[in-house]
Design an enzyme around this catalytic site. Sequence first.
Site, PDB file in Angstrom:
ATOM      1  N   LYS A  80       0.295  -1.472   0.143  1.00  0.00           N
ATOM      2  CA  LYS A  80       0.052   0.608   0.401  1.00  0.00           C
ATOM      3  C   LYS A  80       0.664   1.319   0.082  1.00  0.00           C
ATOM      4  CE  LYS A  80      -4.874   0.717  -0.021  1.00  0.00           C
ATOM      5  NZ  LYS A  80      -5.613   0.045  -0.162  1.00  0.00           N
ATOM      6  N   LEU A 183     -22.408   4.975   1.189  1.00  0.00           N
ATOM      7  CA  LEU A 183     -23.151   5.352  -0.080  1.00  0.00           C
ATOM      8  C   LEU A 183     -21.708   6.145  -2.089  1.00  0.00           C
ATOM      9  CD1 LEU A 183     -27.159   6.348   0.303  1.00  0.00           C
ATOM     10  CD2 LEU A 183     -25.751   3.806  -0.585  1.00  0.00           C
ATOM     11  N   GLY A 184     -21.007   5.599  -1.366  1.00  0.00           N
ATOM     12  CA  GLY A 184     -20.045   5.894  -2.331  1.00  0.00           C
ATOM     13  C   GLY A 184     -19.725   5.253  -3.241  1.00  0.00           C
ATOM     14  N   GLY A 187     -20.382   1.702  -2.094  1.00  0.00           N
ATOM     15  CA  GLY A 187     -21.662   1.075  -1.351  1.00  0.00           C
ATOM     16  C   GLY A 187     -23.110   1.537  -2.350  1.00  0.00           C
ATOM     17  N   TYR A 188     -22.554   2.504  -3.423  1.00  0.00           N
ATOM     18  CA  TYR A 188     -24.292   2.626  -4.898  1.00  0.00           C
ATOM     19  C   TYR A 188     -23.948   1.333  -5.425  1.00  0.00           C
ATOM     20  CZ  TYR A 188     -27.371   4.729  -7.235  1.00  0.00           C
ATOM     21  OH  TYR A 188     -28.410   5.337  -7.553  1.00  0.00           O
TER      22      TYR A 188
END
Length: 352
Positions: A80, A183-184, A187-188
């Site tokens: 990362k 809801l990014g 999520g969406y």
Amino acid sequence: MNVFSDTAFDGHEQVVFASDTASGLKTIIAVHNTNLGPSLGGCRMWPYASEQEAIHDALRLSRGMTYKSALANLPLGGGKSVIIGDPRSQKTPELLRAMGRAVEQVGGRYIVAEDVGTSPADMEQIASQTKHVGGISDGKDPARTGDPSPFTAYGVFIGLKEAARFKNGHDDLTDMRVAVQGLGHVGYHLCQMLYDAGTKLVVADLNQDSVTKAVDAFGATAVSVENILSVDADILAPCALGGVINDRTLEKLRVGIIAGAANNQLEHARHGDMLREAGILYTPDYVINAGGVVEVHYCREGKPVSETNKHIEGIGATVREIFDRAKQQDQSTSFVADRLAEERFGLRQHAA
């Protein structure tokens, strides 16, 4: 600054600090383990409160990528990178190209892709300086835009259905109530899949526009971010920040299953045991949110999206193996997932 004494340090093979005065780049690249292949993981750009916080995040996230790639049966290790800075005001093409040069200096041991604060377009800038980059559209398939979010969501959906099958004896989601926190992009996309499967959605997000969009598109019920974790539902899908399952929230949970996309959902390992004791089936996050890294790998290999999706569908078998082992051994699913990952990337053999 501390590396070896940081609580997230886990025998990391390499930690690189790089900077570029002209562009303002300050980055940390953490390579956790390369037993199975070169480490792959996203580049997160964030205005960290301190350099130690940035180090901790890089160490923690890179370890998670090792376990994620191992359980996704990919020939990859875990790495990362983080860039210290505000992506809204400090990200420039010059900074991204400097990041590419920093990645190049690691010599192929680390492959970079997008993450929080970076995008496929940013990866194009980075790719001008290094070939060790993923998350870029190959231009051959309209389903492949360089954005791994739909593939991440698909893996979560596969894992969520497997959890429903294990808990209920079937994977028909019709009329099941699912609470989605966040809801990014991922999520969406997950909401769309759940809606198509006939679920009743309850949603929450800090961005009110995203909530309104989900209510209009899916007939979702909106609740506040403070109340989403106490919703009475069949399934909770955390798709926002990590550490959402902790001492403060556990007593609020009114669900039978947890299956979501957020990384590091358990604040501490003991919370996996507490979920088991509470009768809540936890679907380990790094197992079911691996669809994105699968897509990045397959895109780099020049393989079609159909092969990506077939591989992602294999997440269901891994989830089932974890659930079965956990039941047989009377252990938490998080504990079993960690041990299975370590078997696959050879932690114990190399430590012996």
